[in-house]
Design a protein around this motif. Structure first.
Motif, PDB file in Angstrom:
ATOM      1  N   ARG A 242     -20.652 -21.624  48.035  1.00  0.00           N
ATOM      2  CA  ARG A 242     -19.701 -20.882  48.874  1.00  0.00           C
ATOM      3  C   ARG A 242     -18.947 -21.870  49.765  1.00  0.00           C
ATOM      4  O   ARG A 242     -19.254 -22.014  50.953  1.00  0.00           O
ATOM      5  CB  ARG A 242     -20.400 -19.821  49.724  1.00  0.00           C
ATOM      6  CG  ARG A 242     -19.387 -18.915  50.412  1.00  0.00           C
ATOM      7  CD  ARG A 242     -19.993 -17.661  51.008  1.00  0.00           C
ATOM      8  NE  ARG A 242     -18.963 -16.757  51.486  1.00  0.00           N
ATOM      9  CZ  ARG A 242     -18.283 -15.901  50.733  1.00  0.00           C
ATOM     10  NH1 ARG A 242     -18.544 -15.810  49.450  1.00  0.00           N
ATOM     11  NH2 ARG A 242     -17.343 -15.134  51.255  1.00  0.00           N
ATOM     12  N   PRO A 243     -17.964 -22.554  49.192  1.00  0.00           N
ATOM     13  CA  PRO A 243     -17.203 -23.515  49.995  1.00  0.00           C
ATOM     14  C   PRO A 243     -16.375 -22.813  51.068  1.00  0.00           C
ATOM     15  O   PRO A 243     -15.784 -21.760  50.821  1.00  0.00           O
ATOM     16  CB  PRO A 243     -16.302 -24.198  48.961  1.00  0.00           C
ATOM     17  CG  PRO A 243     -16.159 -23.186  47.862  1.00  0.00           C
ATOM     18  CD  PRO A 243     -17.482 -22.471  47.807  1.00  0.00           C
ATOM     19  N   THR A 244     -16.352 -23.409  52.259  1.00  0.00           N
ATOM     20  CA  THR A 244     -15.612 -22.823  53.371  1.00  0.00           C
ATOM     21  C   THR A 244     -14.566 -23.765  53.931  1.00  0.00           C
ATOM     22  O   THR A 244     -13.608 -23.304  54.565  1.00  0.00           O
ATOM     23  CB  THR A 244     -16.574 -22.432  54.506  1.00  0.00           C
ATOM     24  OG1 THR A 244     -17.410 -23.559  54.825  1.00  0.00           O
ATOM     25  CG2 THR A 244     -17.458 -21.263  54.100  1.00  0.00           C
ATOM     26  N   ALA A 245     -14.732 -25.067  53.733  1.00  0.00           N
ATOM     27  CA  ALA A 245     -13.815 -26.044  54.334  1.00  0.00           C
ATOM     28  C   ALA A 245     -13.471 -27.112  53.306  1.00  0.00           C
ATOM     29  O   ALA A 245     -14.324 -27.511  52.503  1.00  0.00           O
ATOM     30  CB  ALA A 245     -14.449 -26.685  55.564  1.00  0.00           C
ATOM     31  N   VAL A 246     -12.223 -27.584  53.344  1.00  0.00           N
ATOM     32  CA  VAL A 246     -11.784 -28.602  52.396  1.00  0.00           C
ATOM     33  C   VAL A 246     -10.732 -29.475  53.066  1.00  0.00           C
ATOM     34  O   VAL A 246      -9.938 -29.003  53.881  1.00  0.00           O
ATOM     35  CB  VAL A 246     -11.224 -27.952  51.100  1.00  0.00           C
ATOM     36  CG1 VAL A 246     -10.064 -27.021  51.397  1.00  0.00           C
ATOM     37  CG2 VAL A 246     -10.839 -29.005  50.072  1.00  0.00           C
ATOM     38  N   THR A 247     -10.762 -30.764  52.748  1.00  0.00           N
ATOM     39  CA  THR A 247      -9.714 -31.680  53.175  1.00  0.00           C
ATOM     40  C   THR A 247      -9.572 -32.749  52.103  1.00  0.00           C
ATOM     41  O   THR A 247     -10.522 -33.030  51.363  1.00  0.00           O
ATOM     42  CB  THR A 247     -10.024 -32.308  54.548  1.00  0.00           C
ATOM     43  OG1 THR A 247      -8.885 -33.021  55.036  1.00  0.00           O
ATOM     44  CG2 THR A 247     -11.214 -33.253  54.486  1.00  0.00           C
ATOM     45  N   VAL A 248      -8.368 -33.326  51.983  1.00  0.00           N
ATOM     46  CA  VAL A 248      -8.079 -34.284  50.923  1.00  0.00           C
ATOM     47  C   VAL A 248      -7.648 -35.603  51.546  1.00  0.00           C
ATOM     48  O   VAL A 248      -6.730 -35.649  52.368  1.00  0.00           O
ATOM     49  CB  VAL A 248      -6.979 -33.772  49.978  1.00  0.00           C
ATOM     50  CG1 VAL A 248      -6.771 -34.743  48.818  1.00  0.00           C
ATOM     51  CG2 VAL A 248      -7.348 -32.384  49.438  1.00  0.00           C
ATOM     52  N   ALA A 249      -8.319 -36.678  51.157  1.00  0.00           N
ATOM     53  CA  ALA A 249      -7.997 -38.006  51.659  1.00  0.00           C
ATOM     54  C   ALA A 249      -6.702 -38.506  51.023  1.00  0.00           C
ATOM     55  O   ALA A 249      -6.241 -37.997  49.998  1.00  0.00           O
ATOM     56  CB  ALA A 249      -9.139 -38.978  51.370  1.00  0.00           C
ATOM     57  N   PHE A 250      -6.114 -39.553  51.612  1.00  0.00           N
ATOM     58  CA  PHE A 250      -4.865 -40.102  51.110  1.00  0.00           C
ATOM     59  C   PHE A 250      -5.012 -40.617  49.682  1.00  0.00           C
ATOM     60  O   PHE A 250      -4.066 -40.570  48.889  1.00  0.00           O
ATOM     61  CB  PHE A 250      -4.393 -41.238  52.031  1.00  0.00           C
ATOM     62  CG  PHE A 250      -3.030 -41.772  51.682  1.00  0.00           C
ATOM     63  CD1 PHE A 250      -1.879 -41.069  52.028  1.00  0.00           C
ATOM     64  CD2 PHE A 250      -2.891 -42.967  50.985  1.00  0.00           C
ATOM     65  CE1 PHE A 250      -0.617 -41.547  51.700  1.00  0.00           C
ATOM     66  CE2 PHE A 250      -1.636 -43.458  50.656  1.00  0.00           C
ATOM     67  CZ  PHE A 250      -0.492 -42.753  51.010  1.00  0.00           C
ATOM     68  N   ASP A 251      -6.223 -41.088  49.332  1.00  0.00           N
ATOM     69  CA  ASP A 251      -6.452 -41.595  47.979  1.00  0.00           C
ATOM     70  C   ASP A 251      -6.820 -40.498  46.996  1.00  0.00           C
ATOM     71  O   ASP A 251      -7.129 -40.762  45.833  1.00  0.00           O
ATOM     72  CB  ASP A 251      -7.542 -42.675  47.990  1.00  0.00           C
ATOM     73  CG  ASP A 251      -8.888 -42.169  48.493  1.00  0.00           C
ATOM     74  OD1 ASP A 251      -9.016 -40.957  48.765  1.00  0.00           O
ATOM     75  OD2 ASP A 251      -9.818 -42.985  48.626  1.00  0.00           O
ATOM     76  N   GLY A 252      -6.818 -39.248  47.433  1.00  0.00           N
ATOM     77  CA  GLY A 252      -7.067 -38.124  46.537  1.00  0.00           C
ATOM     78  C   GLY A 252      -8.493 -37.620  46.505  1.00  0.00           C
ATOM     79  O   GLY A 252      -8.769 -36.612  45.853  1.00  0.00           O
ATOM     80  N   VAL A 253      -9.418 -38.288  47.178  1.00  0.00           N
ATOM     81  CA  VAL A 253     -10.798 -37.802  47.213  1.00  0.00           C
ATOM     82  C   VAL A 253     -10.840 -36.489  48.003  1.00  0.00           C
ATOM     83  O   VAL A 253     -10.259 -36.376  49.082  1.00  0.00           O
ATOM     84  CB  VAL A 253     -11.739 -38.842  47.848  1.00  0.00           C
ATOM     85  CG1 VAL A 253     -13.140 -38.257  48.051  1.00  0.00           C
ATOM     86  CG2 VAL A 253     -11.824 -40.082  46.968  1.00  0.00           C
ATOM     87  N   ILE A 254     -11.532 -35.503  47.445  1.00  0.00           N
ATOM     88  CA  ILE A 254     -11.578 -34.160  48.010  1.00  0.00           C
ATOM     89  C   ILE A 254     -12.941 -33.964  48.675  1.00  0.00           C
ATOM     90  O   ILE A 254     -13.982 -34.045  48.021  1.00  0.00           O
ATOM     91  CB  ILE A 254     -11.368 -33.104  46.910  1.00  0.00           C
ATOM     92  CG1 ILE A 254     -10.039 -33.354  46.192  1.00  0.00           C
ATOM     93  CG2 ILE A 254     -11.417 -31.696  47.487  1.00  0.00           C
ATOM     94  CD1 ILE A 254     -10.100 -33.144  44.713  1.00  0.00           C
ATOM     95  N   TRP A 255     -12.923 -33.696  49.976  1.00  0.00           N
ATOM     96  CA  TRP A 255     -14.138 -33.440  50.731  1.00  0.00           C
ATOM     97  C   TRP A 255     -14.277 -31.944  50.955  1.00  0.00           C
ATOM     98  O   TRP A 255     -13.312 -31.272  51.324  1.00  0.00           O
ATOM     99  CB  TRP A 255     -14.112 -34.166  52.069  1.00  0.00           C
ATOM    100  CG  TRP A 255     -14.250 -35.654  51.938  1.00  0.00           C
ATOM    101  CD1 TRP A 255     -13.246 -36.560  51.745  1.00  0.00           C
ATOM    102  CD2 TRP A 255     -15.465 -36.404  51.987  1.00  0.00           C
ATOM    103  NE1 TRP A 255     -13.761 -37.831  51.673  1.00  0.00           N
ATOM    104  CE2 TRP A 255     -15.116 -37.774  51.819  1.00  0.00           C
ATOM    105  CE3 TRP A 255     -16.804 -36.073  52.170  1.00  0.00           C
ATOM    106  CZ2 TRP A 255     -16.064 -38.793  51.821  1.00  0.00           C
ATOM    107  CZ3 TRP A 255     -17.752 -37.088  52.169  1.00  0.00           C
ATOM    108  CH2 TRP A 255     -17.388 -38.417  52.002  1.00  0.00           C
ATOM    109  N   VAL A 256     -15.495 -31.420  50.740  1.00  0.00           N
ATOM    110  CA  VAL A 256     -15.735 -29.983  50.804  1.00  0.00           C
ATOM    111  C   VAL A 256     -16.991 -29.717  51.625  1.00  0.00           C
ATOM    112  O   VAL A 256     -18.004 -30.404  51.476  1.00  0.00           O
ATOM    113  CB  VAL A 256     -15.920 -29.383  49.392  1.00  0.00           C
ATOM    114  CG1 VAL A 256     -16.158 -27.876  49.470  1.00  0.00           C
ATOM    115  CG2 VAL A 256     -14.717 -29.698  48.511  1.00  0.00           C
ATOM    116  N   GLY A 257     -16.920 -28.712  52.495  1.00  0.00           N
ATOM    117  CA  GLY A 257     -18.100 -28.207  53.182  1.00  0.00           C
ATOM    118  C   GLY A 257     -18.498 -26.864  52.601  1.00  0.00           C
ATOM    119  O   GLY A 257     -17.643 -25.999  52.386  1.00  0.00           O
ATOM    120  N   ASP A 258     -19.789 -26.696  52.307  1.00  0.00           N
ATOM    121  CA  ASP A 258     -20.284 -25.486  51.653  1.00  0.00           C
ATOM    122  C   ASP A 258     -21.246 -24.756  52.590  1.00  0.00           C
ATOM    123  O   ASP A 258     -22.243 -25.319  53.032  1.00  0.00           O
ATOM    124  CB  ASP A 258     -20.988 -25.849  50.346  1.00  0.00           C
ATOM    125  CG  ASP A 258     -21.256 -24.647  49.469  1.00  0.00           C
ATOM    126  OD1 ASP A 258     -22.031 -23.768  49.887  1.00  0.00           O
ATOM    127  OD2 ASP A 258     -20.716 -24.586  48.348  1.00  0.00           O
TER     128      ASP A 258
END
Length: 322
Positions: A242-258
């Motif tokens: 159940r992901p609730t938060a997401v942000t994308v780094a300049f190099d394209g890596v996707i960070w997700v909080g679940d």
């Protein structure tokens, strides 16, 4: 001396590939030259800030100067800290009028240094300047007024390159896109389980090419749309719950909080899982309700650990990709 701790990264050699939804294509993005290998906890932001203890931080934003903005939902206010984490000012208090909020949540800073705050209880977006001065109230509406009468709980906000605003309507399982005149433009996604559908969307993020990444909580994935709103693929279907938060780094890596697993995840642009982190800090506590994520250009990750009433600040450690 600041306490530093390296978080042990949990790697999987065989089961780490991100799932690709059937009949969809993950955007082709050049793989990053460096991949995240761990996090170093730099500090915790908690306790008294300008007279009130931080209570359920639910939104984060950064400006180009490194100032940090926090949506302090439990105190119905927005707080500004400078780049040295010193309090500058706050704005808020419970209510509907100027400078008032009801359960503020997701936030985003645009290129013009305007701050957009999702005022969830009032079902609106409040635009502020970089010093928390009021600019305008934005309420999604269309000519027939059907949209506003059926508006559900708002959960995420993003500002596109030409000033269009995208808001996640969690209850109605769709995104609402407003044009740069703040008028209704179109819906993105719709209720369901199909490749282009959404189910209780939460946080929204953009990459540097304008693609839209949505924490599709009910479907356990990150749904990806191009900047026109066309569905292009899903990330993390076999990993996220159940992901609730997401942000994308300049190099394209996707960070997700679940929220279900209480963990952080980092995915490569092609959807491959790079790491999973469950340990929040040196106090031995796990995360508790990750409400928001934000990234600075120099590799600092901010995590709104809402259940513990704190914001965690991490430096990302990288290694060369192979």
């Amino acid at each position: 001396m600041r306490a530093l701790i390296v978080i042990v990264v949990l790697w999987s050699l065989t089961a780490c590939a991100g799932h690709r939804d059937a009949q969809s294509t993950i955007p082709i993005v050049k793989p990053p030259s460096k991949i995240p290998s761990g996090l170093i906890l730099d500090r915790q932001i908690t306790g008294n800030i300008l007279g009130y203890d931080l209570n359920r931080p639910s939104g984060l934003a950064l400006n180009s100067l490194g100032d940090l903005y926090i949506a302090d939902a439990g105190n119905n206010r927005v707080v500004k800290l400078d780049r040295h984490f010193q309090p500058v000012r706050d704005l808020g208090g419970f209510g509907e009028g100027y400078g008032r909020f009801q359960d503020p949540g997701d936030m985003v800073m645009d290129r013009d240094l305007s701050l957009y705050v999702l005022d969830r209880g009032n079902r609106r977006v409040v635009q502020l300047d970089a010093n928390l001065g009021f600019v305008e109230v934005i309420t999604p509406e269309d000519a027939a007024n059907e949209l506003i009468s059926n508006l559900g709980r708002l959960a995420g906000v993003a500002v596109l390159s030409f000033g269009e605003i995208v808001v996640a309507d969690n209850d109605n399982s769709r995104l609402i896109r407003l044009d740069n005149m703040r008028k209704f433009s179109r819906y993105i996604g719709d209720f369901g389980y199909g490749s282009g559908a959404l189910l209780n969307p939460e946080g929204i993020a953009l990459d540097r090419d304008g693609r839209i990444y949505v924490a599709d909580g009910g479907n356990g994935r990150i749904a990806v749309y191009d900047n026109y709103g066309n569905y292009t693929g899903g990330i993390g279907k076999d990993v996220l719950e159940r992901p609730t938060a997401v942000t994308v780094a300049f190099d394209g890596v996707i960070w997700v909080g679940d929220q279900a697993t209480q963990a952080l995840y980092a995915f490569a642009p092609d959807g491959k899982l790079l790491q999973q982190i469950s340990q929040a800090g040196e106090d031995g506590q796990s995360f508790s309700d990750i409400e928001a994520l934000s990234l600075s250009p120099d590799g600092v990750l901010y995590v709104a650990d809402s259940g513990h009433n704190r914001v965690l600040v991490y430096h990302i450690v990288y290694e060369e990709s192979r």
